[in-house]
Design a protein around this motif. Structure first.
Motif, PDB file in Angstrom:
ATOM      1  N   ARG A  74       0.828  -1.206   0.000  1.00  0.00           N
ATOM      2  CA  ARG A  74       0.000   0.000   0.000  1.00  0.00           C
ATOM      3  C   ARG A  74       0.866   1.261   0.000  1.00  0.00           C
ATOM      4  O   ARG A  74       0.620   2.203  -0.753  1.00  0.00           O
ATOM      5  N   ILE A  75       1.891   1.264   0.839  1.00  0.00           N
ATOM      6  CA  ILE A  75       2.688   2.494   0.935  1.00  0.00           C
ATOM      7  C   ILE A  75       3.521   2.704  -0.329  1.00  0.00           C
ATOM      8  O   ILE A  75       3.796   3.834  -0.745  1.00  0.00           O
ATOM      9  N   ASN A  76       3.968   1.626  -0.981  1.00  0.00           N
ATOM     10  CA  ASN A  76       4.731   1.779  -2.220  1.00  0.00           C
ATOM     11  C   ASN A  76       3.845   2.287  -3.348  1.00  0.00           C
ATOM     12  O   ASN A  76       4.284   3.120  -4.160  1.00  0.00           O
ATOM     13  N   GLN A  77       2.608   1.779  -3.425  1.00  0.00           N
ATOM     14  CA  GLN A  77       1.701   2.307  -4.452  1.00  0.00           C
ATOM     15  C   GLN A  77       1.411   3.788  -4.213  1.00  0.00           C
ATOM     16  O   GLN A  77       1.369   4.583  -5.150  1.00  0.00           O
ATOM     17  N   THR A  78       1.202   4.114  -2.968  1.00  0.00           N
ATOM     18  CA  THR A  78       0.921   5.531  -2.634  1.00  0.00           C
ATOM     19  C   THR A  78       2.116   6.414  -2.982  1.00  0.00           C
ATOM     20  O   THR A  78       1.967   7.502  -3.547  1.00  0.00           O
ATOM     21  N   LYS A  79       3.338   5.977  -2.671  1.00  0.00           N
ATOM     22  CA  LYS A  79       4.542   6.757  -2.971  1.00  0.00           C
ATOM     23  C   LYS A  79       4.716   6.910  -4.465  1.00  0.00           C
ATOM     24  O   LYS A  79       5.040   7.996  -4.964  1.00  0.00           O
ATOM     25  N   ILE A  88       7.608   6.687   2.845  1.00  0.00           N
ATOM     26  CA  ILE A  88       6.501   6.485   3.777  1.00  0.00           C
ATOM     27  C   ILE A  88       6.941   5.416   4.769  1.00  0.00           C
ATOM     28  O   ILE A  88       7.437   4.350   4.370  1.00  0.00           O
ATOM     29  N   LEU A  89       6.770   5.733   6.029  1.00  0.00           N
ATOM     30  CA  LEU A  89       7.093   4.781   7.100  1.00  0.00           C
ATOM     31  C   LEU A  89       5.846   4.490   7.918  1.00  0.00           C
ATOM     32  O   LEU A  89       5.051   5.403   8.183  1.00  0.00           O
ATOM     33  N   ILE A  90       5.686   3.227   8.316  1.00  0.00           N
ATOM     34  CA  ILE A  90       4.619   2.853   9.246  1.00  0.00           C
ATOM     35  C   ILE A  90       5.287   2.247  10.469  1.00  0.00           C
ATOM     36  O   ILE A  90       6.107   1.322  10.356  1.00  0.00           O
ATOM     37  N   THR A  91       5.007   2.811  11.612  1.00  0.00           N
ATOM     38  CA  THR A  91       5.590   2.327  12.862  1.00  0.00           C
ATOM     39  C   THR A  91       4.488   1.890  13.811  1.00  0.00           C
ATOM     40  O   THR A  91       3.324   2.276  13.643  1.00  0.00           O
ATOM     41  N   ASP A  92       4.891   1.072  14.782  1.00  0.00           N
ATOM     42  CA  ASP A  92       3.914   0.718  15.818  1.00  0.00           C
ATOM     43  C   ASP A  92       3.853   1.818  16.842  1.00  0.00           C
ATOM     44  O   ASP A  92       4.510   2.861  16.689  1.00  0.00           O
ATOM     45  N   SER A  93       3.106   1.592  17.876  1.00  0.00           N
ATOM     46  CA  SER A  93       2.920   2.643  18.889  1.00  0.00           C
ATOM     47  C   SER A  93       4.213   2.963  19.615  1.00  0.00           C
ATOM     48  O   SER A  93       4.361   4.050  20.166  1.00  0.00           O
ATOM     49  N   ALA A  94       5.169   2.033  19.615  1.00  0.00           N
ATOM     50  CA  ALA A  94       6.455   2.278  20.267  1.00  0.00           C
ATOM     51  C   ALA A  94       7.466   2.930  19.331  1.00  0.00           C
ATOM     52  O   ALA A  94       8.581   3.228  19.735  1.00  0.00           O
ATOM     53  N   GLY A  95       7.124   3.124  18.069  1.00  0.00           N
ATOM     54  CA  GLY A  95       8.002   3.788  17.125  1.00  0.00           C
ATOM     55  C   GLY A  95       8.841   2.849  16.309  1.00  0.00           C
ATOM     56  O   GLY A  95       9.678   3.300  15.514  1.00  0.00           O
ATOM     57  N   ARG A  96       8.663   1.531  16.470  1.00  0.00           N
ATOM     58  CA  ARG A  96       9.431   0.579  15.675  1.00  0.00           C
ATOM     59  C   ARG A  96       8.872   0.544  14.255  1.00  0.00           C
ATOM     60  O   ARG A  96       7.645   0.542  14.064  1.00  0.00           O
ATOM     61  N   ILE A  97       9.739   0.522  13.264  1.00  0.00           N
ATOM     62  CA  ILE A  97       9.335   0.562  11.859  1.00  0.00           C
ATOM     63  C   ILE A  97       8.783  -0.803  11.471  1.00  0.00           C
ATOM     64  O   ILE A  97       9.463  -1.841  11.602  1.00  0.00           O
ATOM     65  N   LEU A  98       7.559  -0.766  10.938  1.00  0.00           N
ATOM     66  CA  LEU A  98       6.921  -1.993  10.475  1.00  0.00           C
ATOM     67  C   LEU A  98       7.061  -2.155   8.975  1.00  0.00           C
ATOM     68  O   LEU A  98       7.186  -3.266   8.469  1.00  0.00           O
ATOM     69  N   ALA A  99       6.980  -1.037   8.238  1.00  0.00           N
ATOM     70  CA  ALA A  99       7.088  -1.075   6.774  1.00  0.00           C
ATOM     71  C   ALA A  99       7.634   0.264   6.295  1.00  0.00           C
ATOM     72  O   ALA A  99       7.376   1.309   6.879  1.00  0.00           O
ATOM     73  N   THR A 101       9.342   2.394   2.460  1.00  0.00           N
ATOM     74  CA  THR A 101       9.419   2.369   0.992  1.00  0.00           C
ATOM     75  C   THR A 101      10.856   2.449   0.499  1.00  0.00           C
ATOM     76  O   THR A 101      11.093   2.647  -0.706  1.00  0.00           O
ATOM     77  N   PHE A 102      11.825   2.322   1.383  1.00  0.00           N
ATOM     78  CA  PHE A 102      13.223   2.393   0.962  1.00  0.00           C
ATOM     79  C   PHE A 102      13.668   1.054   0.406  1.00  0.00           C
ATOM     80  O   PHE A 102      13.466   0.026   1.041  1.00  0.00           O
ATOM     81  N   ALA A 103      14.296   1.104  -0.761  1.00  0.00           N
ATOM     82  CA  ALA A 103      14.791  -0.130  -1.353  1.00  0.00           C
ATOM     83  C   ALA A 103      16.046  -0.592  -0.637  1.00  0.00           C
ATOM     84  O   ALA A 103      16.291  -1.793  -0.504  1.00  0.00           O
ATOM     85  N   GLY A 104      16.866   0.335  -0.204  1.00  0.00           N
ATOM     86  CA  GLY A 104      18.108   0.001   0.488  1.00  0.00           C
ATOM     87  C   GLY A 104      18.075   0.534   1.896  1.00  0.00           C
ATOM     88  O   GLY A 104      17.089   0.408   2.615  1.00  0.00           O
TER      89      GLY A 104
END
Length: 475
Positions: A74-79, A88-99, A101-104
């Motif tokens: 979803r975030i790659n299509q949006t980007k 685009i970054l998606i994190t949990d409530s603690a700030g850990r990155i879940l997803a 859009t960076f390839a590297g």
């Protein structure tokens, strides 16, 4: 600032107009850039917030189900659908990155740890940081008020900077064109102002050279046209004044020529009369007195009475003195030596007699060469010598007088110096008002011959009279 005062009005008008336009353009440019930057920043933030809110609304269930693939897709299509989105970054409530859009790897400078601070009125927060890819503005939107996680959208300002650069370039070109048009307009305006003024300047220069028949062309009815009209009226007035002045000058020259003729005749008649009286005194009166003395001598030889002889001797002495006075008067009126031996001998004899009679030391320096002049010049020099020495004996209280007579290739110069009391300021004018015209008479005699008469006196330091007669007067 002297160069500014000397600068042409043309350059002053152009400089002022273009400078004002440039200043106004710079001010407007700064205001426009600041306003545009703020508006673009707001637009970027708004677009980032909308995308983050959109992703947050669709990603809550996927986060709860740990469907990272759905999140990533979803975030790659949006980007990919939005050019300005850097990541685009998606994190949990603690700030850990879940997803993401960076390839590297993540860009350097990107804050990994989520720093939360109070949200703004729109329900999101923004922060700006510099990365190795340039400035990035990050918009953070909570998912379910942060209970599930956060969506972080990084908006690149590269396109914004390109847009600003493009607008700045367009503004610069527009400003340049406006300044060019302004320069053309100011040039035409300066021409409308300066061209009539240049015509007026040329006309004024012609008037300065004495040409009162010049006119300036009137093309407009504005202030410059009215100035040209007033200038033409002034020229007409000056033309009339010039005509009147020329008429008066002609009359004055005619009167001056008549005065010169009358003075010449006056001096000629005066000298002729002196010559006639001198001749009569010498030929008639002196001869009669000599005859009377001869008769008295004969009568004296025939008298025997001592008393009568004594009375006759006294009468004979009186007659002898009268005869001497008559001969002296005849010589002063017209010295025969002036006609017989010339001006140098006549001056030398007169100076010798004057020195002996007045007990003055008078030195005379004659010219080295023989002086050949006409009777008019000789009489003028002789009369000036007589008048000067008479004035010295009466008023100067001098003890010595130096007289020199010189001739060069262009003129004859007579100089008379004394060491007397000099003449105080205003004494000459007072003498003129009392009809004592000795100095003025000498001056008139010299000027009739085209010469120059100078009189220099300092009270207590003596007087100097200099007479210069041009050589052309000898012809």
């Amino acid at each position: 600032m002297k160069w500014l005062r000397q600068l042409s009005i043309y350059y002053k008008i152009n400089g002022i107009i273009i400078s004002m336009l440039l200043l106004l353009s710079i001010i407007i440019g700064f205001i426009m850039m600041d306003t545009t930057t703020k508006l673009l920043d707001q637009q970027i933030e708004k677009r980032g917030a909308e995308m983050a809110a959109y992703v947050a609304a669709l990603s809550s269930n996927d986060i709860l189900l740990d469907d990272n693939y759905a999140l990533f897709d979803r975030i790659n299509q949006t980007k990919n659908n939005t050019e300005d989105v850097r990541y685009i970054l998606i994190t949990d409530s603690a700030g850990r990155i879940l997803a993401h859009t960076f390839a590297g790897n993540l860009p350097k400078g990107l804050p990994i740890k989520l720093s939360l601070y109070p949200k703004d009125e729109d329900g999101y927060q923004t922060m700006k940081f510099n990365s190795n890819e340039g400035p990035i503005r990050e918009v953070i939107v909570p998912i379910e008020n942060g209970a599930i996680g956060y969506v972080r959208v990084g908006m690149s300002e590269k396109s914004t900077q390109q847009l600003l650069s493009l607008k700045l370039y367009e503004f610069f070109i527009t400003t340049l064109l406006i300044c060019l048009l302004a320069a053309m307009g100011s040039t035409y305006l300066a021409y409308l102002i300066i061209h009539p003024m240049r015509n007026l300047t040329k006309a004024a220069q012609q008037i300065q050279q004495g040409n009162f028949y010049v006119q300036t062309e009137i093309k407009t009815e504005d202030e410059v046209g009215r100035l040209a009209g007033v200038f033409n009226e002034m020229i007409e007035s000056l033309k009339e004044k010039d005509f009147e002045n020329n008429r008066l000058l002609k009359e004055l020259r005619a009167k001056e020529e008549l005065r010169t003729v009358l003075l010449n005749k006056l001096f000629t008649v005066q000298e002729d009369e002196r010559k006639r009286i001198s001749r009569e005194l010498h030929d008639e009166t002196s001869q009669s007195m000599a005859s009377l003395l001869a008769y008295m001598k004969v009568l004296l030889s025939k008298l025997t009475d001592e008393k009568q002889r004594s009375l006759l001797l006294d009468a004979r002495n009186v007659a002898t003195n009268v005869l001497g006075g008559l001969r002296k008067m005849a010589v002063e009126l017209r010295p025969p030596v002036l006609d017989d031996l010339g001006i140098v001998a006549a001056m030398d004899k007169y100076i010798t007699n004057f020195s002996n009679q007045q007990d003055l030391i008078v030195t005379f320096s004659p010219p080295d060469q023989k002086l050949i002049i006409n009777n008019q010049i000789a009489l003028t020099l002789y009369r000036i010598l007589q008048e000067s020495l008479t004035n010295i004996s009466k008023h100067a209280c001098a003890t010595s007088v130096n007289i020199s007579l010189k001739q060069d290739a262009s003129s004859i110069t007579l100089r008379i110096d004394d060491n007397g009391l000099g003449i105080r300021s205003g004494a000459i004018e007072a003498a003129r008002q009392k009809n004592r015209l000795g100095i003025y008479g000498m001056k008139e005699r010299v000027e009739l011959l085209g010469g120059n008469f100078t009189f220099h006196s300092i009270s207590g330091q003596g007087t100097t009279i200099t007479v210069i007669i041009p050589i052309r007067c000898l012809e």
